[in-house]
Design a protein around this motif. Structure first.
Motif, PDB file in Angstrom:
ATOM      1  N   SER A 143       6.037  -4.203   6.467  1.00  0.00           N
ATOM      2  CA  SER A 143       6.905  -3.722   5.396  1.00  0.00           C
ATOM      3  C   SER A 143       6.781  -4.600   4.150  1.00  0.00           C
ATOM      4  O   SER A 143       6.706  -4.092   3.021  1.00  0.00           O
ATOM      5  CB  SER A 143       8.355  -3.686   5.867  1.00  0.00           C
ATOM      6  N   ARG A 144       6.735  -5.900   4.328  1.00  0.00           N
ATOM      7  CA  ARG A 144       6.610  -6.804   3.181  1.00  0.00           C
ATOM      8  C   ARG A 144       5.328  -6.535   2.414  1.00  0.00           C
ATOM      9  O   ARG A 144       5.316  -6.484   1.177  1.00  0.00           O
ATOM     10  CB  ARG A 144       6.678  -8.258   3.643  1.00  0.00           C
ATOM     11  N   ALA A 145       4.227  -6.334   3.133  1.00  0.00           N
ATOM     12  CA  ALA A 145       2.949  -6.050   2.474  1.00  0.00           C
ATOM     13  C   ALA A 145       2.993  -4.708   1.752  1.00  0.00           C
ATOM     14  O   ALA A 145       2.484  -4.571   0.634  1.00  0.00           O
ATOM     15  CB  ALA A 145       1.816  -6.078   3.502  1.00  0.00           C
ATOM     16  N   ALA A 146       3.616  -3.709   2.382  1.00  0.00           N
ATOM     17  CA  ALA A 146       3.712  -2.379   1.768  1.00  0.00           C
ATOM     18  C   ALA A 146       4.546  -2.427   0.497  1.00  0.00           C
ATOM     19  O   ALA A 146       4.203  -1.797  -0.517  1.00  0.00           O
ATOM     20  CB  ALA A 146       4.304  -1.379   2.761  1.00  0.00           C
ATOM     21  N   ILE A 147       5.630  -3.195   0.508  1.00  0.00           N
ATOM     22  CA  ILE A 147       6.485  -3.317  -0.673  1.00  0.00           C
ATOM     23  C   ILE A 147       5.717  -4.009  -1.804  1.00  0.00           C
ATOM     24  O   ILE A 147       5.768  -3.586  -2.955  1.00  0.00           O
ATOM     25  CB  ILE A 147       7.793  -4.056  -0.336  1.00  0.00           C
ATOM     26  N   ALA A 148       4.982  -5.059  -1.471  1.00  0.00           N
ATOM     27  CA  ALA A 148       4.202  -5.757  -2.490  1.00  0.00           C
ATOM     28  C   ALA A 148       3.138  -4.838  -3.089  1.00  0.00           C
ATOM     29  O   ALA A 148       2.876  -4.893  -4.302  1.00  0.00           O
ATOM     30  CB  ALA A 148       3.564  -7.010  -1.897  1.00  0.00           C
ATOM     31  N   ARG A 149       2.536  -3.972  -2.269  1.00  0.00           N
ATOM     32  CA  ARG A 149       1.517  -3.043  -2.778  1.00  0.00           C
ATOM     33  C   ARG A 149       2.110  -2.022  -3.750  1.00  0.00           C
ATOM     34  O   ARG A 149       1.382  -1.414  -4.534  1.00  0.00           O
ATOM     35  CB  ARG A 149       0.826  -2.312  -1.616  1.00  0.00           C
ATOM     36  N   LEU A 150       3.423  -1.825  -3.709  1.00  0.00           N
ATOM     37  CA  LEU A 150       4.074  -0.922  -4.661  1.00  0.00           C
ATOM     38  C   LEU A 150       4.167  -1.533  -6.058  1.00  0.00           C
ATOM     39  O   LEU A 150       4.491  -0.844  -7.016  1.00  0.00           O
ATOM     40  CB  LEU A 150       5.490  -0.576  -4.188  1.00  0.00           C
ATOM     41  N   GLY A 151       3.925  -2.834  -6.142  1.00  0.00           N
ATOM     42  CA  GLY A 151       4.079  -3.523  -7.419  1.00  0.00           C
ATOM     43  C   GLY A 151       5.376  -4.293  -7.523  1.00  0.00           C
ATOM     44  O   GLY A 151       5.689  -4.850  -8.579  1.00  0.00           O
ATOM     45  N   ALA A 152       6.140  -4.328  -6.442  1.00  0.00           N
ATOM     46  CA  ALA A 152       7.405  -5.075  -6.446  1.00  0.00           C
ATOM     47  C   ALA A 152       7.123  -6.572  -6.337  1.00  0.00           C
ATOM     48  O   ALA A 152       6.146  -6.993  -5.709  1.00  0.00           O
ATOM     49  CB  ALA A 152       8.292  -4.619  -5.294  1.00  0.00           C
ATOM     50  N   LYS A 153       7.988  -7.356  -6.941  1.00  0.00           N
ATOM     51  CA  LYS A 153       7.880  -8.808  -6.863  1.00  0.00           C
ATOM     52  C   LYS A 153       9.001  -9.346  -5.981  1.00  0.00           C
ATOM     53  O   LYS A 153      10.113  -8.830  -5.991  1.00  0.00           O
ATOM     54  CB  LYS A 153       7.967  -9.415  -8.264  1.00  0.00           C
ATOM     55  N   GLN A 154       8.676 -10.400  -5.242  1.00  0.00           N
ATOM     56  CA  GLN A 154       9.679 -10.997  -4.364  1.00  0.00           C
ATOM     57  C   GLN A 154      10.666 -11.808  -5.182  1.00  0.00           C
ATOM     58  O   GLN A 154      10.287 -12.692  -5.938  1.00  0.00           O
ATOM     59  CB  GLN A 154       9.008 -11.889  -3.316  1.00  0.00           C
ATOM     60  N   ASP A 155      11.954 -11.452  -5.044  1.00  0.00           N
ATOM     61  CA  ASP A 155      13.017 -12.164  -5.743  1.00  0.00           C
ATOM     62  C   ASP A 155      13.490 -13.381  -4.965  1.00  0.00           C
ATOM     63  O   ASP A 155      13.927 -14.367  -5.556  1.00  0.00           O
ATOM     64  CB  ASP A 155      14.220 -11.238  -5.976  1.00  0.00           C
ATOM     65  N   GLY A 156      13.456 -13.293  -3.654  1.00  0.00           N
ATOM     66  CA  GLY A 156      13.926 -14.410  -2.853  1.00  0.00           C
ATOM     67  C   GLY A 156      14.208 -13.993  -1.427  1.00  0.00           C
ATOM     68  O   GLY A 156      13.941 -12.857  -1.029  1.00  0.00           O
ATOM     69  N   VAL A 157      14.743 -14.934  -0.660  1.00  0.00           N
ATOM     70  CA  VAL A 157      15.064 -14.706   0.748  1.00  0.00           C
ATOM     71  C   VAL A 157      16.529 -15.054   0.967  1.00  0.00           C
ATOM     72  O   VAL A 157      16.973 -16.153   0.613  1.00  0.00           O
ATOM     73  CB  VAL A 157      14.175 -15.567   1.675  1.00  0.00           C
ATOM     74  N   LEU A 158      17.272 -14.098   1.498  1.00  0.00           N
ATOM     75  CA  LEU A 158      18.664 -14.341   1.881  1.00  0.00           C
ATOM     76  C   LEU A 158      18.647 -14.820   3.327  1.00  0.00           C
ATOM     77  O   LEU A 158      18.439 -14.041   4.258  1.00  0.00           O
ATOM     78  CB  LEU A 158      19.482 -13.056   1.733  1.00  0.00           C
ATOM     79  N   ARG A 159      18.840 -16.119   3.508  1.00  0.00           N
ATOM     80  CA  ARG A 159      18.697 -16.716   4.839  1.00  0.00           C
ATOM     81  C   ARG A 159      19.946 -16.479   5.678  1.00  0.00           C
ATOM     82  O   ARG A 159      21.061 -16.511   5.170  1.00  0.00           O
ATOM     83  CB  ARG A 159      18.391 -18.200   4.694  1.00  0.00           C
ATOM     84  N   SER A 160      19.723 -16.201   6.967  1.00  0.00           N
ATOM     85  CA  SER A 160      20.825 -15.893   7.897  1.00  0.00           C
ATOM     86  C   SER A 160      21.745 -14.846   7.290  1.00  0.00           C
ATOM     87  O   SER A 160      22.966 -14.961   7.321  1.00  0.00           O
ATOM     88  CB  SER A 160      21.610 -17.158   8.263  1.00  0.00           C
ATOM     89  N   HIS A 161      21.149 -13.798   6.763  1.00  0.00           N
ATOM     90  CA  HIS A 161      21.858 -12.796   5.976  1.00  0.00           C
ATOM     91  C   HIS A 161      22.620 -11.791   6.820  1.00  0.00           C
ATOM     92  O   HIS A 161      23.721 -11.391   6.465  1.00  0.00           O
ATOM     93  CB  HIS A 161      20.834 -12.080   5.084  1.00  0.00           C
ATOM     94  N   VAL A 162      22.033 -11.365   7.938  1.00  0.00           N
ATOM     95  CA  VAL A 162      22.611 -10.282   8.732  1.00  0.00           C
ATOM     96  C   VAL A 162      22.498 -10.639  10.213  1.00  0.00           C
ATOM     97  O   VAL A 162      21.461 -11.146  10.656  1.00  0.00           O
ATOM     98  CB  VAL A 162      21.848  -8.958   8.470  1.00  0.00           C
ATOM     99  N   VAL A 163      23.552 -10.356  10.968  1.00  0.00           N
ATOM    100  CA  VAL A 163      23.443 -10.453  12.424  1.00  0.00           C
ATOM    101  C   VAL A 163      22.682  -9.221  12.886  1.00  0.00           C
ATOM    102  O   VAL A 163      23.127  -8.091  12.692  1.00  0.00           O
ATOM    103  CB  VAL A 163      24.831 -10.530  13.095  1.00  0.00           C
ATOM    104  N   TRP A 164      21.519  -9.439  13.458  1.00  0.00           N
ATOM    105  CA  TRP A 164      20.610  -8.363  13.818  1.00  0.00           C
ATOM    106  C   TRP A 164      21.051  -7.692  15.105  1.00  0.00           C
ATOM    107  O   TRP A 164      21.919  -8.166  15.812  1.00  0.00           O
ATOM    108  CB  TRP A 164      19.185  -8.921  13.909  1.00  0.00           C
ATOM    109  N   LYS A 165      20.430  -6.549  15.404  1.00  0.00           N
ATOM    110  CA  LYS A 165      20.839  -5.724  16.540  1.00  0.00           C
ATOM    111  C   LYS A 165      20.723  -6.435  17.880  1.00  0.00           C
ATOM    112  O   LYS A 165      21.420  -6.084  18.825  1.00  0.00           O
ATOM    113  CB  LYS A 165      20.044  -4.418  16.558  1.00  0.00           C
ATOM    114  N   ASP A 166      19.871  -7.475  17.967  1.00  0.00           N
ATOM    115  CA  ASP A 166      19.748  -8.221  19.223  1.00  0.00           C
ATOM    116  C   ASP A 166      20.553  -9.519  19.191  1.00  0.00           C
ATOM    117  O   ASP A 166      20.433 -10.348  20.083  1.00  0.00           O
ATOM    118  CB  ASP A 166      18.272  -8.509  19.525  1.00  0.00           C
ATOM    119  N   GLY A 167      21.362  -9.706  18.151  1.00  0.00           N
ATOM    120  CA  GLY A 167      22.201 -10.899  18.046  1.00  0.00           C
ATOM    121  C   GLY A 167      21.573 -12.037  17.265  1.00  0.00           C
ATOM    122  O   GLY A 167      22.256 -13.015  16.962  1.00  0.00           O
TER     123      GLY A 167
END
Length: 197
Positions: A143-167
Protein backbone atom coordinates in the motif's frame (compact mmCIF):
# COMPACT_ATOMS: atom_id res chain seq x y z
CA UNK A 1 -22.66 18.75 -4.08
CA UNK A 2 -21.19 17.74 -0.71
CA UNK A 3 -18.12 15.81 0.37
CA UNK A 4 -20.40 12.93 1.46
CA UNK A 5 -22.01 12.47 -1.97
CA UNK A 6 -20.92 9.46 -4.03
CA UNK A 7 -21.92 10.00 -7.67
CA UNK A 8 -21.03 7.50 -10.38
CA UNK A 9 -17.47 8.17 -11.56
CA UNK A 10 -16.03 6.30 -14.54
CA UNK A 11 -13.33 6.06 -17.13
CA UNK A 12 -12.23 3.31 -19.52
CA UNK A 13 -10.63 1.23 -16.74
CA UNK A 14 -13.06 1.43 -13.83
CA UNK A 15 -16.51 2.54 -12.68
CA UNK A 16 -17.14 3.77 -9.15
CA UNK A 17 -20.77 3.30 -8.14
CA UNK A 18 -22.56 4.38 -4.97
CA UNK A 19 -22.12 1.39 -2.65
CA UNK A 20 -25.23 -0.71 -2.10
CA UNK A 21 -26.37 -4.14 -0.97
CA UNK A 22 -26.71 -5.20 -4.62
CA UNK A 23 -22.87 -5.32 -4.65
CA UNK A 24 -22.73 -7.72 -1.69
CA UNK A 25 -22.38 -11.08 -3.43
CA UNK A 26 -19.72 -9.96 -5.91
CA UNK A 27 -17.74 -8.29 -3.11
CA UNK A 28 -17.99 -11.41 -0.93
CA UNK A 29 -16.64 -13.48 -3.83
CA UNK A 30 -13.79 -11.01 -4.37
CA UNK A 31 -12.55 -11.18 -0.77
CA UNK A 32 -12.82 -14.98 -0.70
CA UNK A 33 -10.08 -15.42 -3.32
CA UNK A 34 -6.88 -16.40 -1.48
CA UNK A 35 -8.64 -15.43 1.80
CA UNK A 36 -7.90 -11.74 1.15
CA UNK A 37 -9.97 -10.84 4.19
CA UNK A 38 -7.39 -12.51 6.44
CA UNK A 39 -4.66 -10.03 5.40
CA UNK A 40 -2.96 -8.79 8.56
CA UNK A 41 -1.85 -5.28 7.50
CA UNK A 42 -5.20 -3.98 6.30
CA UNK A 43 -8.87 -4.31 7.17
CA UNK A 44 -10.93 -6.22 4.62
CA UNK A 45 -14.39 -7.55 5.52
CA UNK A 46 -14.87 -11.32 5.60
CA UNK A 47 -17.31 -12.76 3.05
CA UNK A 48 -19.87 -13.49 5.78
CA UNK A 49 -19.53 -9.91 7.12
CA UNK A 50 -20.03 -8.13 3.79
CA UNK A 51 -23.68 -7.19 4.35
CA UNK A 52 -22.85 -5.74 7.76
CA UNK A 53 -19.87 -3.79 6.36
CA UNK A 54 -21.99 -2.32 3.56
CA UNK A 55 -24.66 -1.35 6.09
CA UNK A 56 -22.00 0.25 8.33
CA UNK A 57 -20.59 2.34 5.49
CA UNK A 58 -24.04 3.38 4.29
CA UNK A 59 -25.03 4.46 7.83
CA UNK A 60 -21.87 6.54 8.12
CA UNK A 61 -22.57 8.09 4.73
CA UNK A 62 -26.15 8.91 5.73
CA UNK A 63 -24.67 10.69 8.78
CA UNK A 64 -22.44 12.76 6.46
CA UNK A 65 -19.22 11.14 7.74
CA UNK A 66 -17.98 9.38 4.56
CA UNK A 67 -18.70 8.86 0.87
CA UNK A 68 -18.74 5.18 -0.10
CA UNK A 69 -18.28 3.55 -3.50
CA UNK A 70 -18.12 0.06 -4.95
CA UNK A 71 -15.24 -0.39 -7.38
CA UNK A 72 -16.62 -2.07 -10.51
CA UNK A 73 -14.61 -3.67 -13.31
CA UNK A 74 -16.40 -2.46 -16.47
CA UNK A 75 -15.14 -5.49 -18.42
CA UNK A 76 -17.10 -7.88 -16.22
CA UNK A 77 -19.64 -5.50 -14.69
CA UNK A 78 -18.82 -6.98 -11.27
CA UNK A 79 -17.87 -5.17 -8.08
CA UNK A 80 -14.24 -6.00 -7.23
CA UNK A 81 -13.61 -3.73 -4.25
CA UNK A 82 -14.60 -0.74 -2.11
CA UNK A 83 -13.27 2.74 -1.53
CA UNK A 84 -14.32 5.78 0.49
CA UNK A 85 -13.74 9.42 1.24
CA UNK A 86 -13.04 9.61 4.99
CA UNK A 87 -12.24 12.33 7.53
CA UNK A 88 -14.32 14.83 5.61
CA UNK A 89 -13.24 18.34 6.59
CA UNK A 90 -15.33 20.67 4.46
CA UNK A 91 -14.34 23.95 6.20
CA UNK A 92 -10.65 23.21 5.57
CA UNK A 93 -11.28 21.58 2.14
CA UNK A 94 -9.56 18.32 3.09
CA UNK A 95 -10.47 14.66 2.96
CA UNK A 96 -8.84 11.23 3.04
CA UNK A 97 -9.15 8.51 0.43
CA UNK A 98 -9.11 5.24 2.32
CA UNK A 99 -10.79 2.05 3.52
CA UNK A 100 -9.95 0.83 0.04
CA UNK A 101 -9.50 -2.78 -0.92
CA UNK A 102 -9.41 -4.66 -4.22
CA UNK A 103 -9.92 -8.37 -4.79
CA UNK A 104 -6.78 -10.28 -5.77
CA UNK A 105 -7.93 -10.69 -9.38
CA UNK A 106 -8.27 -6.90 -9.75
CA UNK A 107 -4.88 -6.04 -8.27
CA UNK A 108 -2.15 -4.88 -10.67
CA UNK A 109 -4.64 -4.48 -13.52
CA UNK A 110 -4.72 -0.68 -13.65
CA UNK A 111 -8.05 -0.55 -11.80
CA UNK A 112 -6.57 1.00 -8.65
CA UNK A 113 -4.71 3.92 -10.28
CA UNK A 114 -7.70 4.52 -12.57
CA UNK A 115 -10.00 4.68 -9.53
CA UNK A 116 -7.62 6.98 -7.68
CA UNK A 117 -7.51 9.29 -10.72
CA UNK A 118 -11.31 9.59 -10.57
CA UNK A 119 -11.36 10.15 -6.80
CA UNK A 120 -8.57 12.72 -6.90
CA UNK A 121 -10.16 14.58 -9.82
CA UNK A 122 -13.44 14.79 -7.92
CA UNK A 123 -11.67 15.97 -4.76
CA UNK A 124 -9.54 18.66 -6.40
CA UNK A 125 -11.52 19.67 -9.48
CA UNK A 126 -15.12 19.33 -8.28
CA UNK A 127 -14.91 19.79 -4.51
CA UNK A 128 -12.04 22.30 -4.46
CA UNK A 129 -9.91 20.42 -1.93
CA UNK A 130 -6.65 21.93 -0.72
CA UNK A 131 -5.28 18.51 0.25
CA UNK A 132 -6.12 14.82 -0.02
CA UNK A 133 -4.66 12.37 2.50
CA UNK A 134 -3.90 8.67 2.35
CA UNK A 135 -3.14 6.59 5.45
CA UNK A 136 -1.85 3.05 5.77
CA UNK A 137 -0.26 0.61 8.18
CA UNK A 138 3.50 0.97 8.57
CA UNK A 139 3.91 -2.72 7.64
CA UNK A 140 1.69 -2.52 4.54
CA UNK A 141 4.57 -2.05 2.12
CA UNK A 142 2.40 -2.79 -0.94
CA UNK A 143 0.00 0.00 0.00
CA UNK A 144 2.80 2.45 0.83
CA UNK A 145 4.43 1.86 -2.55
CA UNK A 146 1.09 2.21 -4.37
CA UNK A 147 0.36 5.51 -2.59
CA UNK A 148 3.80 6.86 -3.47
CA UNK A 149 3.26 5.90 -7.14
CA UNK A 150 0.17 8.14 -7.12
CA UNK A 151 2.44 11.12 -6.53
CA UNK A 152 1.63 11.47 -2.84
CA UNK A 153 4.36 12.57 -0.45
CA UNK A 154 4.85 11.11 3.00
CA UNK A 155 3.89 13.61 5.68
CA UNK A 156 4.93 11.52 8.64
CA UNK A 157 4.23 8.53 10.87
CA UNK A 158 1.71 8.53 13.70
CA UNK A 159 3.38 6.12 16.10
CA UNK A 160 1.23 3.79 18.23
CA UNK A 161 -1.72 5.46 16.54
CA UNK A 162 -4.38 2.73 16.56
CA UNK A 163 -5.00 -0.45 18.52
CA UNK A 164 -5.08 -2.95 15.68
CA UNK A 165 -7.52 -5.83 15.23
CA UNK A 166 -5.07 -8.32 16.78
CA UNK A 167 -4.31 -6.05 19.76
CA UNK A 168 -0.99 -4.73 18.43
CA UNK A 169 -0.39 -1.01 18.04
CA UNK A 170 -0.46 0.24 14.45
CA UNK A 171 1.94 2.93 13.34
CA UNK A 172 0.05 4.89 10.67
CA UNK A 173 1.93 6.34 7.71
CA UNK A 174 0.30 9.56 6.45
CA UNK A 175 0.71 10.73 2.85
CA UNK A 176 -0.90 13.61 1.00
CA UNK A 177 -1.24 15.36 -2.31
CA UNK A 178 -1.83 19.11 -2.07
CA UNK A 179 -3.64 21.21 -4.68
CA UNK A 180 -0.50 22.72 -6.30
CA UNK A 181 0.83 19.16 -6.82
CA UNK A 182 -2.37 17.87 -8.40
CA UNK A 183 -1.68 18.86 -12.05
CA UNK A 184 1.65 16.98 -12.07
CA UNK A 185 0.18 14.01 -10.18
CA UNK A 186 -2.72 13.86 -12.65
CA UNK A 187 -0.39 13.99 -15.66
CA UNK A 188 1.78 11.21 -14.20
CA UNK A 189 -1.24 9.03 -13.45
CA UNK A 190 -2.66 9.54 -16.93
CA UNK A 191 0.71 8.72 -18.55
CA UNK A 192 0.97 5.61 -16.40
CA UNK A 193 -2.49 4.45 -17.44
CA UNK A 194 -1.78 5.22 -21.12
CA UNK A 195 1.45 3.22 -20.98
CA UNK A 196 -0.45 0.19 -19.66
CA UNK A 197 -3.45 0.51 -22.00
Amino acid sequence: MTFADSPVLENARVRLEPLGQHHRDALAEAVAVDDLWRTWVTTVPAPHDMQEEIDRRLARQAAGEIAAWAIVDPASGSAVGMTTYLNLDTPNRRLEIGSTWLGRDAQRTGINPAAKLLLLARAFDDLGCHAVEFRTHWHNHQSRAAIARLGAKQDGVLRSHVVWKDGTLRDTVVFSIIAPEWPAARAALMARLDANA
